[in-house]
Design an enzyme around this catalytic site. Structure first.
Site, mmCIF file in Angstrom:
data_model
loop_
_atom_site.group_PDB
_atom_site.id
_atom_site.type_symbol
_atom_site.label_atom_id
_atom_site.label_comp_id
_atom_site.label_asym_id
_atom_site.label_seq_id
_atom_site.Cartn_x
_atom_site.Cartn_y
_atom_site.Cartn_z
ATOM 1 N N LYS A 140 0.839 -1.195 0.000
ATOM 2 C CA LYS A 140 0.000 0.000 0.000
ATOM 3 C C LYS A 140 0.876 1.248 0.000
ATOM 4 O O LYS A 140 1.932 1.272 0.642
ATOM 5 C CB LYS A 140 -0.897 -0.044 1.229
ATOM 6 N N SER A 163 -9.526 1.147 1.968
ATOM 7 C CA SER A 163 -8.540 2.009 1.348
ATOM 8 C C SER A 163 -7.421 1.233 0.664
ATOM 9 O O SER A 163 -6.574 1.824 -0.002
ATOM 10 C CB SER A 163 -7.938 2.949 2.404
ATOM 11 N N SER A 222 -10.496 -1.523 5.579
ATOM 12 C CA SER A 222 -9.633 -1.173 4.454
ATOM 13 C C SER A 222 -8.891 -2.345 3.825
ATOM 14 O O SER A 222 -8.465 -2.263 2.677
ATOM 15 C CB SER A 222 -8.621 -0.108 4.885
#
Length: 560
Positions: free
Chosen positions: A151, A224, A248
């Protein structure tokens, strides 16, 4: 994608909100820098970008850019199998790094899943690993040559990270603790993945663009950690690392049909994951976890990271030995089944997936290993109200300031995320203490209710429906609840996909105004062929027992 008049070879189905001319100029320069090192031979044909099919998941293996060996490397192995193939010299680390780097940039053109791509440094790292293997006759470690995607906000030396807005981008001079551990284990880093503006909602839409679901580009890949989910689902990564403060890791994994594990907080190392501490950490701490395509890979990641005793460097980590898939079972597993949370009734295909689990596990041939019970989560509507305030103890002022400082526009779901807290402004110390006490009291009541229902684990929805249409991921009630109480949870794939003309039961009565809105979203959208993932949850710090329970259920549910 067109930014400031410049064309970039990435499919987008919605126009990204525009900022000031100065911002758009800087954004175009950022995207131009991304594409400069990409060989022209890795570009997809222009007609695919211009007029893509709804389902783009099969294009990487049919577009002609990858060799047959590269297709085999990326598609035929999970992370565990790939590590074995490299260790037995079936493939070199360079061949593997090349294959996944090429596939990742193809996936990016189809879904906008990446934020950075650094193939050259990955191949250089892989070459050093191959040379070491040749000279010493053994691998560096158990992940020798295995590519790992990350990420965007997770720092890797020599790359950039951000907290989801242009103004937060910074150069990372050194690896964070997690990356140092993975590097020492032999992992290769080749890309970082897209995340939402503010990293605090379930639609990955940032200055890089909007991530598309590979199975239906008109649906969200989640957030996310949406870039990771799309990349892993398209075999552009054997394993990714994400973070989860409201769903997320889990929501994107459910939307894209992969595994996503949210550990209990303070289980995995997260030292220096972000440059500044997000305000949400005052009330709802974040946790990390792997995103992958097999249960044994979830276990592999946890086992390897925890085996190096990261708590010796970071005393915030709870030193729990990992047993995972080897966790012993001494009695029949008691599984609670969540049909709905009493607040929002899931959309039809999710209800069908829950019914499939319940019917499958209720078969008499499994009665010696599992006992099925109905389970109702405690106070889900109350939890949703609490968590939406607790994420933003500063009224989102710091986040809004960071976004607007560069002329970047605030995206719709960013504003939605902090809507309930913005008007409260920056809270004083007394208010924060009161909110913390409120949270802890809720946790006590939740635990008491769980014990009264007498279950070991529960299985339920990971979201109110399948992957939603873009910019409609409003209700995270099925995931954020377990961030509030800090219970570990894992999303797993099911064979259920959205069918044609699925309708709500004719006797449906909405449980709330939000429930009625979820039904309206269903009637307005087209979700055909979307994947359905479900979520299994265990008590706080029972991460081993959670993975052990999945092992018990693996054969019955046909889990990979």
């Amino acid at each position: 994608m067109i930014v400031n008049g410049v064309h970039f070879p990435v499919i987008q189905v919605l126009e990204t909100p525009r900022g000031t001319p100065e911002y758009e100029e800087k954004r175009a320069a950022l995207l131009q820098a991304f594409w400069e090192p990409v060989p022209k031979g890795y570009y997809l044909p222009a007609d695919i970008i211009r007029d893509p099919p709804k389902d783009v998941s099969g294009i990487p293996s049919t577009c002609g850019i990858l060799t047959p060996e590269e297709i085999a490397i990326t598609e035929n192995y999970d992370c565990t199998g790939l590590a074995q193939a490299i260790a037995t010299k079936k493939y070199t680390a360079v061949a593997v790094a090349t294959a996944f780097s090429k596939r990742a940039i193809i996936c990016h053109q189809l879904t906008c899943c990446l934020s950075q791509w650094f193939m050259d440094s990955a191949v250089k790292q892989a070459k050093a690993l191959d040379d070491y293997f040749e000279a010493n006759g053994h691998t560096i470690g158990p992940l020798h040559g295995v590519p790992i995607s990350l990420k965007d906000h997770i720092p890797i030396a020599g790359t950039y990270s951000s907290q989801g807005c242009f103004g937060s981008i910074l150069k990372n001079e050194k690896d964070c603790q997690m990356i140092r551990i993975l590097r020492d284990l032999g992992a290769v880093f080749y890309c970082k993945t897209n995340q939402p503006q503010s990293t605090m909602h379930l639609e990955t839409d940032s200055h890089w663009g909007q991530v598309l679901n590979p199975f239906n580009i008109h649906l969200s890949a989640g957030g996310s950690t949406g870039g990771e989910a799309a990349l892993v689902a398209m075999y552009g990564s054997p394993m990714g690392v994400g973070t989860d403060v409201g769903g997320s890791v889990r929501a994107p994994s459910a939307f894209c049909g992969i595994y996503g594990f949210k550990s209990t907080t303070s289980t995995l190392p997260m030292k220096s994951f972000t440059a500044t501490i997000p305000p949400a950490e005052l009330n709802i701490p974040c946790s990390a976890g792997p995103m992958c395509r097999s249960l044994r890979d979830v276990d592999l990641f946890m086992k390897l990271i925890l085996s190096v005793k990261p708590y010796l460097e970071d005393p915030r980590i709870v030193p729990i030995p990992w047993t995972g898939l080897q966790t012993p079972t001494t009695r029949k597993l008691r599984v609670g089944i969540i049909t709905n949370d009493g607040f929002i009734d899931p959309q039809p295909p999710v209800k069908r997936a829950i019914a499939w689990v319940k019917q499958t596990l209720s078969d008499s041939k499994y009665e010696s290993i599992v006992e099925i019970k109905d389970f109702k989560p405690f106070a889900a509507e109350e939890a949703w109200s609490k968590v939406r305030r607790m994420y933003w103890p500063d009224g989102a002022k710091a986040t809004i300031k960071a976004i607007e400082a560069t002329g970047e526009p605030i995206h719709p779901l960013s504003a939605w995320a902090w809507k309930d807290a913005e008007h409260l402004g920056v809270q004083d110390t007394f208010s924060l203490l009161k909110e913390r006490a409120e949270r802890d009291e809720f946790r006590l009541q939740f635990a008491e209710n769980w014990e009264r229902q007498d279950v070991d684990v529960v299985i339920g929805p990971a979201f109110v429906g399948p992957a939603p249409q873009h910019e409609t991921a409003f209700y995270w009630t099925y995931t954020s609840l377990y961030n509030l109480v800090d219970y570990p949870a894992c999303v797993f794939p099911t064979p259920i996909k959205v069918g044609t003309k699925e309708e709500y039961d004719e006797n449906y009565t909405p449980l709330s105004e939000e429930c009625a809105q979820v039904r309206r979203l269903w009637k307005e959208g087209n979700f055909e062929d979307a994947a359905i993932g479900l979520q299994i949850i265990a008590k706080r710090h029972h991460d081993n027992e959670l993975v052990g329970a999945l092992k018990v259920l693996q054969q019955a549910l046909g889990l990979p």
